[in-house]
Every structure is written in C-alpha cells, then in structure tokens.
Design a protein around this motif. Structure first.
Motif, PDB file in Angstrom:
ATOM      1  N   ASN A 105       8.754  -5.925  -1.699  1.00  0.00           N
ATOM      2  CA  ASN A 105       9.054  -4.500  -1.519  1.00  0.00           C
ATOM      3  C   ASN A 105       7.944  -3.564  -1.991  1.00  0.00           C
ATOM      4  O   ASN A 105       8.097  -2.356  -1.910  1.00  0.00           O
ATOM      5  CB  ASN A 105      10.335  -4.150  -2.278  1.00  0.00           C
ATOM      6  CG  ASN A 105      11.570  -4.561  -1.512  1.00  0.00           C
ATOM      7  OD1 ASN A 105      12.007  -3.857  -0.605  1.00  0.00           O
ATOM      8  ND2 ASN A 105      12.115  -5.716  -1.843  1.00  0.00           N
ATOM      9  N   CYS A 106       6.885  -4.134  -2.546  1.00  0.00           N
ATOM     10  CA  CYS A 106       5.789  -3.328  -3.109  1.00  0.00           C
ATOM     11  C   CYS A 106       6.263  -2.495  -4.298  1.00  0.00           C
ATOM     12  O   CYS A 106       5.886  -1.324  -4.442  1.00  0.00           O
ATOM     13  CB  CYS A 106       5.131  -2.423  -2.072  1.00  0.00           C
ATOM     14  SG  CYS A 106       4.854  -3.166  -0.472  1.00  0.00           S
ATOM     15  N   ARG A 168      -1.777  -2.046  -3.173  1.00  0.00           N
ATOM     16  CA  ARG A 168      -0.355  -2.212  -2.835  1.00  0.00           C
ATOM     17  C   ARG A 168       0.360  -2.749  -4.070  1.00  0.00           C
ATOM     18  O   ARG A 168       0.009  -3.830  -4.560  1.00  0.00           O
ATOM     19  CB  ARG A 168      -0.219  -3.186  -1.673  1.00  0.00           C
ATOM     20  CG  ARG A 168       1.220  -3.534  -1.383  1.00  0.00           C
ATOM     21  CD  ARG A 168       1.351  -4.522  -0.241  1.00  0.00           C
ATOM     22  NE  ARG A 168       1.338  -3.834   1.034  1.00  0.00           N
ATOM     23  CZ  ARG A 168       1.403  -4.470   2.210  1.00  0.00           C
ATOM     24  NH1 ARG A 168       1.441  -5.779   2.260  1.00  0.00           N
ATOM     25  NH2 ARG A 168       1.412  -3.782   3.334  1.00  0.00           N
ATOM     26  N   PRO A 169       1.327  -2.020  -4.593  1.00  0.00           N
ATOM     27  CA  PRO A 169       1.975  -2.479  -5.828  1.00  0.00           C
ATOM     28  C   PRO A 169       2.748  -3.780  -5.616  1.00  0.00           C
ATOM     29  O   PRO A 169       3.052  -4.140  -4.483  1.00  0.00           O
ATOM     30  CB  PRO A 169       2.944  -1.336  -6.165  1.00  0.00           C
ATOM     31  CG  PRO A 169       2.582  -0.194  -5.274  1.00  0.00           C
ATOM     32  CD  PRO A 169       1.881  -0.762  -4.082  1.00  0.00           C
ATOM     33  N   GLY A 229       8.417   5.711   5.161  1.00  0.00           N
ATOM     34  CA  GLY A 229       8.951   4.500   4.536  1.00  0.00           C
ATOM     35  C   GLY A 229       9.019   4.652   3.025  1.00  0.00           C
ATOM     36  O   GLY A 229       8.652   5.699   2.476  1.00  0.00           O
ATOM     37  N   GLY A 231       7.179   3.391   0.879  1.00  0.00           N
ATOM     38  CA  GLY A 231       5.845   3.614   0.317  1.00  0.00           C
ATOM     39  C   GLY A 231       5.588   5.103   0.148  1.00  0.00           C
ATOM     40  O   GLY A 231       4.964   5.542  -0.833  1.00  0.00           O
ATOM     41  N   GLY A 288       3.640   4.885   4.976  1.00  0.00           N
ATOM     42  CA  GLY A 288       4.211   3.967   3.983  1.00  0.00           C
ATOM     43  C   GLY A 288       5.407   3.202   4.504  1.00  0.00           C
ATOM     44  O   GLY A 288       6.385   3.009   3.786  1.00  0.00           O
ATOM     45  N   LEU A 294      12.681  -4.556  10.062  1.00  0.00           N
ATOM     46  CA  LEU A 294      13.505  -3.352   9.954  1.00  0.00           C
ATOM     47  C   LEU A 294      13.144  -2.336  11.037  1.00  0.00           C
ATOM     48  O   LEU A 294      13.922  -1.432  11.336  1.00  0.00           O
ATOM     49  CB  LEU A 294      13.319  -2.722   8.562  1.00  0.00           C
ATOM     50  CG  LEU A 294      13.944  -3.533   7.428  1.00  0.00           C
ATOM     51  CD1 LEU A 294      13.330  -3.150   6.091  1.00  0.00           C
ATOM     52  CD2 LEU A 294      15.455  -3.349   7.401  1.00  0.00           C
ATOM     53  N   ASP A 320      -1.486   3.594   5.177  1.00  0.00           N
ATOM     54  CA  ASP A 320      -1.086   2.537   4.238  1.00  0.00           C
ATOM     55  C   ASP A 320      -2.231   2.240   3.285  1.00  0.00           C
ATOM     56  O   ASP A 320      -3.407   2.338   3.651  1.00  0.00           O
ATOM     57  CB  ASP A 320      -0.699   1.262   4.980  1.00  0.00           C
ATOM     58  CG  ASP A 320       0.282   0.421   4.167  1.00  0.00           C
ATOM     59  OD1 ASP A 320       1.460   0.346   4.561  1.00  0.00           O
ATOM     60  OD2 ASP A 320      -0.134  -0.148   3.131  1.00  0.00           O
ATOM     61  N   ILE A 321      -1.872   1.836   2.085  1.00  0.00           N
ATOM     62  CA  ILE A 321      -2.895   1.519   1.090  1.00  0.00           C
ATOM     63  C   ILE A 321      -3.489   0.137   1.321  1.00  0.00           C
ATOM     64  O   ILE A 321      -4.580  -0.171   0.847  1.00  0.00           O
ATOM     65  CB  ILE A 321      -2.307   1.652  -0.332  1.00  0.00           C
ATOM     66  CG1 ILE A 321      -3.416   1.873  -1.346  1.00  0.00           C
ATOM     67  CG2 ILE A 321      -1.441   0.455  -0.686  1.00  0.00           C
ATOM     68  CD1 ILE A 321      -3.000   2.621  -2.565  1.00  0.00           C
ATOM     69  N   SER A 322      -2.758  -0.675   2.068  1.00  0.00           N
ATOM     70  CA  SER A 322      -3.259  -2.025   2.326  1.00  0.00           C
ATOM     71  C   SER A 322      -4.079  -2.035   3.609  1.00  0.00           C
ATOM     72  O   SER A 322      -3.567  -1.746   4.696  1.00  0.00           O
ATOM     73  CB  SER A 322      -2.088  -3.003   2.452  1.00  0.00           C
ATOM     74  OG  SER A 322      -2.536  -4.192   3.054  1.00  0.00           O
ATOM     75  N   ILE A 340      -1.236   7.295  -0.190  1.00  0.00           N
ATOM     76  CA  ILE A 340      -0.542   8.250   0.675  1.00  0.00           C
ATOM     77  C   ILE A 340      -0.841   9.690   0.271  1.00  0.00           C
ATOM     78  O   ILE A 340      -1.053  10.549   1.125  1.00  0.00           O
ATOM     79  CB  ILE A 340       0.966   7.929   0.695  1.00  0.00           C
ATOM     80  CG1 ILE A 340       1.157   6.698   1.584  1.00  0.00           C
ATOM     81  CG2 ILE A 340       1.791   9.106   1.222  1.00  0.00           C
ATOM     82  CD1 ILE A 340       2.511   6.076   1.555  1.00  0.00           C
TER      83      ILE A 340
HETATM   84  P1  ADP Z   1      10.162   0.587   4.471  1.00  0.00           P
HETATM   85  O1  ADP Z   1      10.916  -0.685   4.232  1.00  0.00           O
HETATM   86  O2  ADP Z   1      10.777   1.780   3.863  1.00  0.00           O
HETATM   87  O3  ADP Z   1       9.794   0.760   5.913  1.00  0.00           O
HETATM   88  P2  ADP Z   1       7.891  -0.857   3.566  1.00  0.00           P
HETATM   89  O4  ADP Z   1       8.210  -1.516   2.264  1.00  0.00           O
HETATM   90  O5  ADP Z   1       7.967  -1.691   4.803  1.00  0.00           O
HETATM   91  O6  ADP Z   1       8.770   0.453   3.697  1.00  0.00           O
HETATM   92  O7  ADP Z   1       6.425  -0.274   3.518  1.00  0.00           O
HETATM   93  C1  ADP Z   1       5.897   0.303   2.394  1.00  0.00           C
HETATM   94  C2  ADP Z   1       4.407   0.372   2.653  1.00  0.00           C
HETATM   95  O8  ADP Z   1       3.885   1.389   1.812  1.00  0.00           O
HETATM   96  C3  ADP Z   1       3.651  -0.902   2.333  1.00  0.00           C
HETATM   97  O9  ADP Z   1       2.929  -1.333   3.464  1.00  0.00           O
HETATM   98  C4  ADP Z   1       2.723  -0.520   1.182  1.00  0.00           C
HETATM   99  O10 ADP Z   1       1.445  -1.110   1.291  1.00  0.00           O
HETATM  100  C5  ADP Z   1       2.642   0.973   1.330  1.00  0.00           C
HETATM  101  N1  ADP Z   1       2.402   1.695   0.088  1.00  0.00           N
HETATM  102  C6  ADP Z   1       3.045   1.557  -1.075  1.00  0.00           C
HETATM  103  N2  ADP Z   1       2.585   2.436  -1.980  1.00  0.00           N
HETATM  104  C7  ADP Z   1       1.634   3.159  -1.363  1.00  0.00           C
HETATM  105  C8  ADP Z   1       0.773   4.225  -1.748  1.00  0.00           C
HETATM  106  N3  ADP Z   1       0.829   4.761  -2.963  1.00  0.00           N
HETATM  107  N4  ADP Z   1      -0.086   4.697  -0.837  1.00  0.00           N
HETATM  108  C9  ADP Z   1      -0.155   4.163   0.397  1.00  0.00           C
HETATM  109  N5  ADP Z   1       0.637   3.186   0.823  1.00  0.00           N
HETATM  110  C10 ADP Z   1       1.511   2.675  -0.037  1.00  0.00           C
END
Ligand code: ADP
Length: 581
Positions: A105-106, A168-169, A229, A231, A288, A294, A320-322, A340
């Motif tokens: 879930n990051c 990515r946490p 999302g 994120g 994010g 999903l 996205d951070i990744s 973000i």
């Molecule tokens: P959801 O389930 O709500 O769609 P996800 O868990 O699939 O969300 O996606 C969360 C995304 O956000 C991940 O790909 C993660 O790398 C990204 N993310 C998390 N924290 C940050 C941040 N601070 N900045 C940018 N991206 C982030």
C-alpha cells in the motif's frame, strides 16, 4: 537520553554507560518517533517498559497483526514511519502480514522484532523461537536490516527511517537480536553514535519537460478526468491538489482512501458517474494512483475496450514518485516522476486563468449521469425495510459522518466495504482508512486504535461481521486505553450473507455461515465498554450519537437482513467460478 547507568569500573572510579535498550529508545525519540504499537514478550519486554518510562506512548495489543496494522496506518496518517514491536519467530510472523500489506500500500512503517541469537540460529541448534527472520522479512519488506552491536543502533534506525519514507514509502524490517539489548557502551560514545535523520523524505522535483508534456496533453483533452489515489492523500499537498482540480475544472474520481481529499460533495466529484467517466474520458491524469486491479488495469470494458484485454483508447498522465510505475499496465503518455507536492505545484505554475475549461458537453454529460445516480441512490436510502439492510443502516452512518467530518472512518468487509464506500461521503483528507490495495481483512481494530491514538479524535469503524472476527479481541485494547472508538458491525450472520445451508443436510453449518443472533456487543461490555443491540435505523442512530457524545468505547451490533449481501460484494467477477468460460 532514555537513561544511563553509572557503574564503577575500578575502586573509586565511576563511568557512565548506556545499553542497547536505551539506545533504541533514544534513536527513535531523536527522530520524533514517540509511539510504539506492539505486543511485549521475550526479548523485547523491557524495551516496551523502558520506552514507556522514557515518555514514549506504548500501545500494547493482543495480537501482533493488529499492532502492525496500527503502525502502518499511523504511517499513512502522519507521513512518519509507524513503529511496531514484536517478539521473535511467531510474533514476528504475525506482524509480517501487515508489513507486507504496508509495502503493497506504500505505507511507511518499521517492524522491529527481537530475535534469537545469530550463532545458534545459523547453526540451527534449536534456540528458543529460532528463525532466520531477516532472510524471511526481505521478500515482504521494502528493506530489511539487522543490528548486532550497540554502537550501530543509531545507523540501523536511521537507515530504517530513510528506507520507510523516502521515494515510494513502504514497510521496513529491523532485526534486533536479544543479545543486543543488554550490551553496554560508554554513554558519550553511544550518544554520538545516534543519527537525527536530515530530510528523511527529500522532495523529488519533476523534470520541466515532463511537466510540459503533461500540460500539453491535458490542454488538448476534450473529455479529461483526474483520478486521485491514496498516494495523493498521503502526500499532504491538499491545498495544491484542490487548486489543480478547481483551476482546470476537470471532473475527478477519488480512489477509496483518497475520498475526502476534496469533499465528496464537491461539484467536480464524479464518483456517482464512475462507470460513465472511465470509458468516456479521452485523457486521464492519475495522481498517486496505480492502474492495478482496482482500476481494471487501465483496460477492458470498464475503460470502453472491446473486450477484457483491449485498450480503451485513453491517453494517460501519471504523477508518481516511482519512476518504474509508468507503463506497468498500459502505455503512459506523459509520466511525471516526482513527489506529488512538487509535481502538482509545477503543473499549477503552468495553469493560469486562460487555461481552457473542459468542453461544456462533457461536463454536462457527467453532471447528468451523476444526478441520475444520486437520485436513484437517495430513493434506495429512503426506504426503511424490516429487517434493516445495508442501505438503511448506512443511511444513518452517512448522516453521522456528515455531522462529524473530523471523525476517522475505518471500513472493512465485502458488502460492508463496498456499500460504505459508495454511500458514506467523506469531507476531510486521510479520514477514510480501509482495506487498501489488497482488500485485506483484519485491519479493523488495529486501524481503529491507531486512528484514535494518532488523531486524538473520534473513530467510527464500519465492519462486516466476518471482517470484525479477524481482529475482534482488540476491543479489549480499545477499552484498556479508553479510546473513542464506535464499532458498528453490520451483522448478517455470515460471510457475504448468512442464509447459506449445508447442502448435505449434515450437522455442520455451511462454511460461510456464522452463529445466528450472535451478540457481538457483549464483547465490548465484557471489558467495560458500551454494547448496543440495534435492529432499526433509529436504534443505530441513537447508539452512534451517544457513542460520539460520550467518547466511550462502543460496539453497536447492527443486525441486518441475513439475505442482504452478494457473493464477494462488488468483486464477484474475481471468483474463479465466475471466470469459467
Ligand atoms: P489507490 O489504491 O488509491 O489507487 P495506489 O496505492 O494504487 O493508490 O497508488 C499510490 C501511488 O502513490 C503509488 O504508486 C506510490 O508510488 C505513489 N506515491 C505515494 N506517495 C507519494 C508521494 N509522496 N509522491 C508521489 N507519489 C507517491
């Protein structure tokens, strides 16, 4: 410092020393980590005691899985790694599910487990709770470290913090063998070995050309859509995200845990028109959110594709951070890699008052579909069937959450999850805490405890009766710490529903059926909390209102129709039998 001990080295001479216990506590405190969720036992019992004595908040659970879920959601809520402390082998393994879930879930967290002695474990000589925990944790965690010497504790904790929150946490494992804790070193040397981590989650500024590419794509869009999302919720860039949505005028869809980032009642919120906007949009900006299951992997009929394997024709912007997330499921035309906050700020800099609003026809079509679906839902919610069903019960929860927008809403189950997500509006960021990417069962009471501890405010947990069973014993924890948690069990006496029969007519119940007329509320009463048996919306409403007024631990057993509920809720299509061709 957590404490130093003065021991005489030679007659007439005394030297201040510290030990492994104190150094772990000092390292955590130095980095602003002041809360530990865990289950004490060998070899970390004294660590828990000493942490409390040193002023840390130590929340002791009945099962490590709940403690670790608590740590993970604390990480999501605060952006600091949540700390979970467990004993060796079985305790460690109990925490591992939540560590893996955090990584998926990051969510940033650190699972700290005591472990048996390396020399004995490596020779497999049968130590107490012998297990090579570090090796096992590696495949479930973003990173895993072991500290063998007291002077390395500062480095171990610092590395764990950086790994958990930077980029990515995710979940990090920190292995602390029992022998480490009583090791003593000179107090001054110990103090100097600790590290206060500077800038643990550094900003990652997006490349200007990536930002321009994204802006160009958005500007050309005829039917744009933004998907927020968790994120985006985690990033705590709430004001800028809101500005991005409002300045562009683009309809947006919040993923489950991004609900409330903007209020669900916002005019641009397209949740009630989800099945319309996904296939119809021409450019979709993901903020994010991953294109995982999903979001139907960004293709197939949900997106207007001809069949399950077909691309729907949308172009995607993905923030996205990744850097490796883009193209994981479909082509990403404009990846914007960075944190973000920085990415949204950079996009905003390119969006001024002359930015073209989306076509009126698109906005009108979304609005029309939305109001039709909202009216349909209002009609369903207004019904008052006997017995109560998911909708009539959740109509009450919806009103209560609206009146208490600062309350955290924890939610798990199958139908209890799906219906709550679509019926109960959220108004503030990071208030909806749920089963996340895996749809995992068992987060309920762990998340509730953490939400109450972290926020200091009211928690409402909407639980399926099956989901509650995974962590139900933690109501004792809720009572022990006297937390303002109101648990509502939507009780239809079974998994999915409660009317299944054993087809052989034999004496065993059907595998998905539970005890009929179970009195879950007595569980809460057993530990001094308030239990309520509610069979009507009016009873449910007054029980929840009283729980919030009194702030007392409360469990409302909301009895609903045993025939209410569908197999697997909204993911029936994932059951292998449904996939038979
Ligand atoms: P959801 O389930 O709500 O769609 P996800 O868990 O699939 O969300 O996606 C969360 C995304 O956000 C991940 O790909 C993660 O790398 C990204 N993310 C998390 N924290 C940050 C941040 N601070 N900045 C940018 N991206 C982030």
């Amino acid at each position: 410092m957590g404490g130093t001990v003065t021991t005489p080295q030679f007659a007439g001479e005394a030297q201040a020393v510290t030990d492994g216990f104190n150094l772990v506590i000092d390292a955590l405190k130095l980095n602003g980590l002041d809360t530990i969720f865990g289950v004490p036992g060998i070899p970390i019992t004294d660590l828990a005691r000493k942490a409390q004595a040193a002023g840390m908040r130590v929340i002791s659970f009945r099962h490590e899985q709940s403690a670790a879920y608590a740590a993970s959601i604390a990480g999501f809520m605060t952006g600091k790694p949540g700390i979970c402390l467990t004993v060796s082998a079985p305790g460690f393994l109990n925490g591992l599910t939540a560590l893996a879930n955090a990584t998926t879930n990051c969510f940033p967290m650190i699972l700290i487990s005591g472990s048996s002695e390396r020399e004995i474990v490596d020779l497999q000589q049968g130590d107490y709770e012998e297990m090579d925990q570090l090796a096992i944790a590696k495949s479930f965690a973003k990173a895993a470290f072991r500290v063998l010497h007291a002077e390395d504790i500062g480095v171990g904790v610092a590395r764990a913090i950086r790994a958990a929150v930077s980029g990515r946490p995710g979940g990090v494992y920190l292995d602390l063998p029992g022998k480490l804790f009583p090791q003593t070193i000179d107090a001054e040397i110990g103090k100097n070995s600790l590290i206060k981590v500077v800038d643990p989650a550094p900003r990652q500024i997006p490349a200007p050309d990536a930002v321009q590419r994204a802006l160009a794509l958005l500007r050309e869009a005829k039917r744009p859509l933004i998907i927020l999302g968790k994120g985006a919720a985690y990033a705590q860039a709430d004001a800028d995200i809101r500005a991005l949505v409002e300045r562009t005028g683009i309809p947006y869809l919040p993923m489950s845990m991004a609900k409330g980032l903007l209020p669900d009642t916002h005019p641009q919120c397209a949740s009630a028109a989800r099945s319309f906007v996904l296939p119809e949009a021409d450019v979709v900006m993901l903020v994010g959110a991953r294109l995982n299951w999903l979001l139907s992997h960004g293709k197939g009929k949900t997106w207007g594709g001809k069949d399950a394997r077909a691309w729907g024709g949308q172009k995607f912007v993905q923030i996205d951070i990744s850097s490796q997330e883009a193209d994981s499921n479909v082509r990403i035309d404009a990846p914007v890699v960075g944190d973000i906050g920085s990415c949204v700020a950079a996009l905003l800099a390119g969006i001024d008052a002359t930015w073209p609003k989306p076509q009126a026809g698109w906005l009108a079509a979304v609005a029309e579909r939305k109001s039709k679906n909202i009216a349909k839902m209002a009609e369903t919610l207004a019904k008052n069937p006997v017995p109560m069903n998911f909708h009539s019960a959740l109509a009450v929860v919806r009103d209560i959450v609206k009146a208490n927008p600062d309350a955290c809403l924890v939610n798990e189950g199958a139908n209890a999850l799906d219906f709550t997500r679509s019926i109960v509006d959220m108004f503030k960021p990071r208030k909806r805490l749920d089963v996340g990417t895996w749809g995992v069962m068992g987060i309920g009471m762990g998340f509730s405890v953490a939400a109450a501890v972290v926020s200091g405010g009211q928690v409402i947990a909407i639980e399926g009766d099956s989901a509650f069973g995974f962590s139900g014993m933690e109501v004792e924890t809720i009572c022990r710490y006297d937390l303002p948690v109101c648990v509502v069990i939507l009780n239809n006496s079974g998994v999915y529903r409660g009317d299944e029969k054993n087809p052989t007519g034999g004496r065993d119940p059907a595998p998905l059926a539970f005890v009929k007329d179970a009195r879950y509320e007595k569980l809460m009463e057993a530990f001094g909390g308030v239990g309520v048996h509610a069979t009507t919306p009016a009873e449910l409403r007054s029980a929840m209102e009283e729980a919030i007024r009194s702030r007392r631990p409360t469990l409302v057993n909301a009895v609903i129709d045993a025939t209410a509920g569908t197999e697997s809720g909204r993911i029936t299509s994932l059951n292998p039998a449904a996939k038979r061709q």
